[in-house]
Design an enzyme around this catalytic site. Structure first.
Site, PDB file in Angstrom:
ATOM      1  N   ALA A  26      40.398  44.817  40.754  1.00 24.06           N
ATOM      2  CA  ALA A  26      40.848  45.289  42.130  1.00 24.06           C
ATOM      3  C   ALA A  26      41.251  43.960  43.219  1.00 24.06           C
ATOM      4  O   ALA A  26      40.900  42.708  42.923  1.00 24.06           O
ATOM      5  CB  ALA A  26      39.494  46.023  42.623  1.00 24.06           C
ATOM      6  N   GLN A  71      39.368  42.935  45.697  1.00 25.16           N
ATOM      7  CA  GLN A  71      38.265  42.285  45.642  1.00 25.16           C
ATOM      8  C   GLN A  71      37.549  42.064  44.544  1.00 25.16           C
ATOM      9  O   GLN A  71      36.022  41.941  44.526  1.00 25.16           O
ATOM     10  CB  GLN A  71      37.154  42.860  46.640  1.00 25.16           C
ATOM     11  N   SER A  72      38.223  41.836  43.118  1.00 26.02           N
ATOM     12  CA  SER A  72      37.601  41.511  41.975  1.00 26.02           C
ATOM     13  C   SER A  72      36.753  40.421  41.880  1.00 26.02           C
ATOM     14  O   SER A  72      37.398  39.245  42.318  1.00 26.02           O
ATOM     15  CB  SER A  72      38.752  41.622  40.880  1.00 26.02           C
ATOM     16  N   ASN A  73      35.264  40.555  41.682  1.00 21.29           N
ATOM     17  CA  ASN A  73      34.657  38.893  41.644  1.00 21.29           C
ATOM     18  C   ASN A  73      34.918  38.512  40.143  1.00 21.29           C
ATOM     19  O   ASN A  73      34.988  37.262  40.058  1.00 21.29           O
ATOM     20  CB  ASN A  73      33.208  39.377  41.357  1.00 21.29           C
ATOM     21  N   ALA A 114      38.046  38.453  38.782  1.00 20.39           N
ATOM     22  CA  ALA A 114      39.425  37.649  38.779  1.00 20.39           C
ATOM     23  C   ALA A 114      38.903  36.365  39.432  1.00 20.39           C
ATOM     24  O   ALA A 114      39.706  35.342  39.306  1.00 20.39           O
ATOM     25  CB  ALA A 114      40.219  38.416  39.893  1.00 20.39           C
TER      26      ALA A 114
END
Ligand SMILES: Cc1ncc(COP(=O)(O)O)c(C=O)c1O
Length: 326
Positions: free
Chosen positions: A73, A75-77, A79
């Site tokens: 997403a 706001q992917s942690n 990524a």
């Protein structure tokens, strides 16, 4: 150690702290509460993906990869930690994020840029389609890309949480403590799958309680057991878990994935103001809201020790500033 035979790259600072949360426990009138601080793993603001990525990168490097490609997403942690892991090991990184670029790059997305990742938005296509195209482009350019699945939740990443349970077991022995339940956010299921394997193989009398973030409890049980089986096979073990062995609650899905509601907001403020602990709006805020509700409904015995496994994510708080302020 159960994971000794697997390739691994050291990325985090371990063991992460194990602490008691007496003021939160008192505020809720509940059992003794503990926290395992995987928000302190050290990799560019930390989080649970650090443990998985140590094993995922071990495999990627074993295969000779020079580029990591992953998806998530905005706001992917996951990524953001993948971008940091790539930087720390000298690999290139391409992140395929859902949808269109936001007006302002904040929170994890800002960190993705700082960490040097190339960010591609999937727009109207699925992330999987775009990721496959990126993989083909990378290969055509003569590089060796390695595709890390969403959340690093496959048999390469999940061993990170088998090792995490060994780490917890050693801490509990040192402090002469026992925990009856572990409460953890569960979304792409790799964290819970690894924990369930660890609990079972170490013979711990600890129930791993997954708080579903964006799935039904049935799907959670099925997927955790299936991933646990793949992971155990990769570790050279016979599968030992069925869906009936997996505990999951789907009563806290609220308005859907990444929608910050009142329960998440209450949990974030409660943890911050009683213990000085920052939760995140998407995962740990929701998981703590689940823990708070389970305590209030007396689902845990008064004499139990309950451990909240903090899986990180506070970098995303900044993207929710308008909803959290005031
Ligand atoms: C902060 C945080 N907590 C929990 C999770 C869930 O972990 P898993 O995807 O392994 O179920 C994630 C990622 O999905 C996360 O970023």
């Amino acid at each position: 150690m159960l994971t000794d035979a697997l390739p691994r790259v050291r990325l985090g600072f371990f063991p992460t702290p194990l602490a008691e949360m007496p003021r939160l426990s008192r505020a809720l009138g509940g059992p003794r509460l503990f926290v395992k601080r995987d928000d302190q793993t050290g990799l560019a603001t930390g989080g649970n993906k650090t443990r998985k990525l140590e094993f995922t990168l071990g495999e990627a490097l074993r295969q000779g990869a020079d580029t990591l490609v992953t998806l998530g997403a905005v706001q992917s942690n996951h990524a953001r930690q993948t971008a940091a892991a790539a930087a720390a090991t000298g690999l290139r990184c391409v992140l395929v994020l859902r949808g269109h670029p936001p007006a302002q790059a904040t929170g994890n997305l800002l960190l993705d840029h700082l960490l040097g990742a190339r960010v591609v938005f999937s727009g109207e296509e699925t992330r999987e389609q775009v990721a496959q195209r990126v993989m083909a482009e990378e290969r055509a350019a003569g590089r060796k890309p390695f595709l890390v699945p969403v959340g690093a939740s496959d048999e390469h990443g999940a061993p990170g949480y088998v090792a995490a349970m060994e780490e917890l077991d050693a801490q509990l022995r040192e402090h002469k403590l026992q925990v009856d339940r572990i409460v953890v956010a569960s979304s792409s299921f790799g964290t819970q799958a690894g924990m369930c394997i660890g609990a079972k193989r170490l013979g711990l009398a600890t129930q791993v309680v997954g708080i579903a973030i964006d799935s039904s409890a049935d799907e959670l049980r099925r997927e955790v057991a299936a991933l646990a089986a793949r992971t155990e096979r990769r570790m050279g073990l016979d599968p030992s878990l069925s869906p009936a062995d997996v505990v999951g609650h789907d009563g806290y899905l609220g308005g859907g994935y990444a929608v910050l509601g009142e329960p998440e907001k209450e949990a974030i403020l409660l943890a911050a103001r009683t213990e000085g602990i920052l939760l995140d709006p998407v995962y740990t805020g929701r998981a703590m809201a689940g823990l708070v509700d389970l305590v209030r409904r007396r689902e845990f015995g008064a004499g139990e020790n309950v451990l909240f496994w903090h899986t990180g994510g506070a970098a995303a708080l900044y993207a929710y500033a308008a909803q959290l302020a005031g």
